[in-house]
Design an enzyme around this catalytic site. Structure first.
Site, mmCIF file in Angstrom:
data_model
loop_
_atom_site.group_PDB
_atom_site.id
_atom_site.type_symbol
_atom_site.label_atom_id
_atom_site.label_comp_id
_atom_site.label_asym_id
_atom_site.label_seq_id
_atom_site.Cartn_x
_atom_site.Cartn_y
_atom_site.Cartn_z
ATOM 1 N N GLU A 50 0.856 -1.133 0.415
ATOM 2 C CA GLU A 50 0.159 0.250 0.366
ATOM 3 C C GLU A 50 0.464 1.125 0.355
ATOM 4 O OE1 GLU A 50 -0.635 -2.689 2.189
ATOM 5 O OE2 GLU A 50 -2.490 -3.478 1.380
ATOM 6 N N PHE A 112 -11.842 -7.513 13.108
ATOM 7 C CA PHE A 112 -10.581 -7.667 12.523
ATOM 8 C C PHE A 112 -10.215 -6.764 11.636
ATOM 9 C CE2 PHE A 112 -9.085 -10.395 8.639
ATOM 10 C CZ PHE A 112 -8.096 -10.602 8.853
ATOM 11 N N GLN A 113 -9.545 -6.292 11.668
ATOM 12 C CA GLN A 113 -8.680 -5.343 10.993
ATOM 13 C C GLN A 113 -8.981 -3.956 10.833
ATOM 14 O OE1 GLN A 113 -8.246 -7.115 6.226
ATOM 15 N NE2 GLN A 113 -6.281 -7.975 7.589
ATOM 16 N N LYS A 162 -17.272 -0.712 5.284
ATOM 17 C CA LYS A 162 -18.419 -1.542 4.089
ATOM 18 C C LYS A 162 -19.729 -1.586 4.391
ATOM 19 C CE LYS A 162 -18.558 -6.241 3.577
ATOM 20 N NZ LYS A 162 -18.538 -8.065 4.807
ATOM 21 N N MET A 477 24.030 8.388 3.078
ATOM 22 C CA MET A 477 24.207 9.871 3.140
ATOM 23 C C MET A 477 24.761 9.787 4.834
ATOM 24 S SD MET A 477 24.230 13.010 2.527
ATOM 25 C CE MET A 477 22.591 13.417 1.266
#
Lengths: 585, 182
Positions: A50, A112-113, A162, A477
């Site tokens: 993502e 969940f999630q 949802k 760096m």
């Protein structure tokens, strides 16, 4: 007409002119993805992470000026977008990120999630929404695109539970948006513009300090008109590169920590700084107390909070850079009679002398590839005509120094947040926007590994991005700072010779090339550009090369160092007996 | 912790939506601005709420605070009341332990401050006091030796003073109220 939330989502996006969505599906966004599957107007690009989706949307947005769109699932899908959101927030990139959320009845239950992404992303978005009712969805999407793209652009997140995407509502297309508490100032204050014009006409040693705002407000032509009419040198921030042509005689290149000596000296000794769409970042100003002591400052920015945040400003102008510059040019045009070429001659000559005193240089080497040499060759071979994307670190600074960008939206880099891993997915976003253009990603061996999985995306979607890895086997760096300021204790900055990038590229189905010696560089670049698909080139470069010039942290910008403290001594004592020769850019 | 600079009272008119308070509070914590007191309440217009923030800082910080507040999408209006004449009030409920020999003293102190006793038990009084912050501090200091069991303060609210005008101007203020309701 009753539509489901998913259908409203797709219809609303079509109305915004969205052509492509980056993302990854998951439990609560299956309905949204299913609706996308059943239409042909919007293409879905499945990334492998993502974060990759978010940076790809940023690359797309930076290259086109249109908002980039992301759709991911709840929980980890949503939290994985946070780095991209923060990056877009710092660099003012318009993206709209849609996250799925658990059903409204479950919110707050540790389902969940489930993640409170609206809470998590609040400080790193321009605005965000949780849509609790499908009847609000179309309006919310309209507002989100308006907020993301207007004023100072930025990321907006919309969290869609949802059930909201499943429920039905009457869909009425929304054409107008009005938010009473959000009215960005576009036109500048005329009195301040007049004062700015007077200051410019009075100034003997002016300099324009152009930032990313010039690019995002499409103000390049107005900026060029201003600089050329009054013979004002232009320095740019990292994100401003391309806002003014890098090869223009009035361009003094990038300023700041790794800017050119002459840009920093010009700023430091100027009597007038015209800051446009820039924000006096600490990487630009160095030690604030000693920044440009004699200069009056005009600061033009669309975001009032940028003005007087770090630096005292004499003439503040809040407004869109393009609009204000057009007005300013008009006022100046009416007043500014005079032979400006002649008037500016002493000042421009002085700047030229600084340039001669400390040009961009590095020691060429016959045996080891110097990273600067690679960038120079890429610039030469591409004729400066590529969309150049970088990751973050040494290679990024070398690219900013040695690859001169002439047009806006052709240089994409992570500036404010300094996000390693930005480059590859951003390059994919740019390539999707411009399928026929040459898109080059210049990466470090450290940063490329932070989103290397997107090579699969490049191969699957046949995106012919050329990935040039400046491979020094270090977090370069970090190593440079450890060498200079921590007595060479390379704590956790040694990456080692892993992985084998050629084999890795091949494993993903991309082409892999490698150059180990300086005489292979040119041929390898040319070969890479001939290959039709995505290519990864591993340039095995000098591991201990440092980026110079440099303003050490906490230093004033006129206090630059130009060489390694030890090497500088060696070079003088050997006096040409070495194979090294000084090469000038 | 007290910071450098003068005290400022900022009243912020915000959209009455969920999450707005957290945006405002998050702005202060995220940017290192200081909040001494924060108070939220409804206004005549149901769609907006008033947040009253007491903060501290020099001119530059205050400029940044007001600019950043204005930049928040949900903020309708920001007023730094300290730039003008204003009234400030706070209410406190003070539950005082009272042994029998102290009960008269507690009442005397309440009386001096024109505070009211709103609840009374055999060994406590709960005193309600409204006033400017100095007055609240003063009564707390006087009651402390008696033993304060619990203290609840509202935080400060403030409102700008109207300019003193001739009586005919009275219609104007009535109109102002109607405007806000409309």
């Amino acid at each position: 007409m009753k539509l489901t939330g998913s259908e409203i989502f797709v219809e609303a996006l079509k109305r915004e002119g969205v052509e492509v969505i980056f993302g990854i599906p998951g439990g609560v966004v299956l309905g949204l993805y299913d609706t996308l599957y059943r239409q042909d107007d919007i293409e879905v690009i499945l990334t492998r992470h993502e974060q990759g989706a978010t940076h790809a949307a940023e690359g797309y947005a930076r290259a086109t000026g249109k908002p980039g769109v992301v759709l991911v699932t709840s929980g980890p899908g949503a939290t994985n977008t946070v780095t991209g959101l923060a990056n877009a927030n710092m660099d003012s990139v318009p993206i709209v990120v849609f996250t799925g959320q658990v059903s409204t009845g479950l919110i707050g239950n540790d389902a969940f999630q489930e993640a409170d992404i609206v809470g998590i992303s609040r400080p790193c978005t321009k605005y965000n929404y949780l849509v609790k009712d499908v009847n609000d969805l179309a309006q919310t999407i309209k507002e989100a695109f308006y907020i993301a793209t207007s004023g100072r652009p930025g990321p907006v997140l919309i969290d869609i539970p949802k059930d909201v995407s499943q429920n039905k509502a009457d869909y009425k297309p929304i054409d107008k948006v009005y938010i009473r508490s959000y009215n960005p100032t576009i036109q500048g204050n005329q009195w301040q513009i007049k004062r700015a014009a007077e200051a410019i006409l009075r100034s003997k040693k002016p300099i324009i300090y152009a930032g990313g705002g010039v690019v995002s407000s499409n103000a390049s032509s107005e900026l060029k008109a201003l600089a050329e009419a009054f013979h004002i040198p232009v320095c740019m921030t990292l994100l401003g590169l391309g806002g003014f042509p890098g090869t223009h005689p009035l361009s003094v290149g990038m300023l700041g920590m790794h800017g050119t000596y002459w840009a920093n000296m010009a700023i430091h000794n100027s009597d007038l700084i015209i800051a446009i769409g820039s924000r006096f970042d600490d990487r630009v100003t160095g030690r604030v107390a000693d920044f440009a002591p004699q200069a009056k400052i005009i600061h033009l920015d669309v975001d009032p909070t940028s003005i007087r945040k770090n630096i005292h400003v004499d003439i503040p102008i809040v407004g869109d850079a393009g609009h204000v510059l057009a007005d300013l040019n008009k006022v100046l045009h009416a007043k500014g009679e005079g032979d400006w070429g002649k008037i500016r001659e002493p000042w421009l000559k002085q700047v030229e002398e600084w340039k001669k005193k400390h040009p961009l240089t590095y020691r060429h080497d016959a045996k080891i590839i110097k990273p600067q040499y690679v960038i120079e060759k890429i610039y030469e071979i591409t004729g400066g005509d590529a969309i150049v994307v970088t990751d973050v670190g040494q290679h990024q600074m070398w690219t900013a120094q040695y690859y001169k960008i002439d047009k806006p939206r052709r240089f994409l880099s992570s500036g404010g947040l300094g996000t390693m891993g930005y480059g590859l997915p951003a390059a994919l976003g740019a390539q999707i926007a411009y399928p026929d253009d040459l898109v080059i990603e210049i990466a470090g061996d450290g940063s490329i590994q932070m989103n290397i999985q997107e090579l699969a995306t490049a191969v699957i979607y046949k995106l012919p991005v050329k990935v040039f890895i400046i491979n020094n086997r270090y977090l370069g760096m970090v190593r440079q700072w450890q060498q200079l300021f921590y007595e060479g204790r390379y704590s956790a900055s040694v990456l080692g010779q892993k992985p084998d990038f050629v084999k890795l590229a091949e494993a993903y189905g991309a082409a892999g090339l490698r150059a180990k010696e300086p005489n292979e560089v040119e041929g390898t670049i040319k070969e890479a550009l001939k290959i039709k698909g995505p290519v990864v080139v591993d340039f095995v470069v000098n591991p201990t090369e440092n980026v110079y010039p440099m303003v050490p942290a906490g230093g004033a910008i006129n206090e630059m160092i130009f060489d390694d403290p030890v090497k500088a001594k060696e070079a003088t004592s050997k006096k040409g007996k070495t194979e090294d020769s000084i090469q000038t850019a | 912790m007290k910071e450098e600079g003068n005290e400022h009272i900022i009243s912020v008119l915000v959209e009455n939506k969920s999450g707005v308070l957290s945006r405002v509070a998050g702005l202060f914590s995220g940017r290192g601005f200081n909040i001494e007191s924060l108070c939220v309440g409804p206004t005549l217009d149901e769609s907006v709420s008033m947040i009253t923030i007491v903060t501290r800082g020099d001119e530059r910080i205050l400029e940044q605070i007001t600019k950043h507040l204005n930049k928040l999408i949900d903020v309708v209006k920001v007023t730094d009341l300290s730039e003008r004449e204003y009234l400030v009030r706070e209410t406190a409920l003070i539950k005082v332990n009272t042994r029998s020999e102290d009960r008269a003293e507690a009442l005397r102190i309440a009386d001096i401050f024109r505070a009211r006793v709103v609840d009374s038990t055999f060994n406590t009084y709960t005193i309600e006091i409204t006033g400017d912050p100095e007055k609240i501090e003063a009564i707390i200091n006087l009651l402390r030796p008696l033993g304060i069991k619990e203290l609840a303060r509202t935080g400060r609210i403030a409102i700008a003073r109207e300019e003193l005008k001739a009586p005919s101007a009275g219609n104007g203020s009535r109109k102002a109220v109607m405007d806000m309701e409309g």
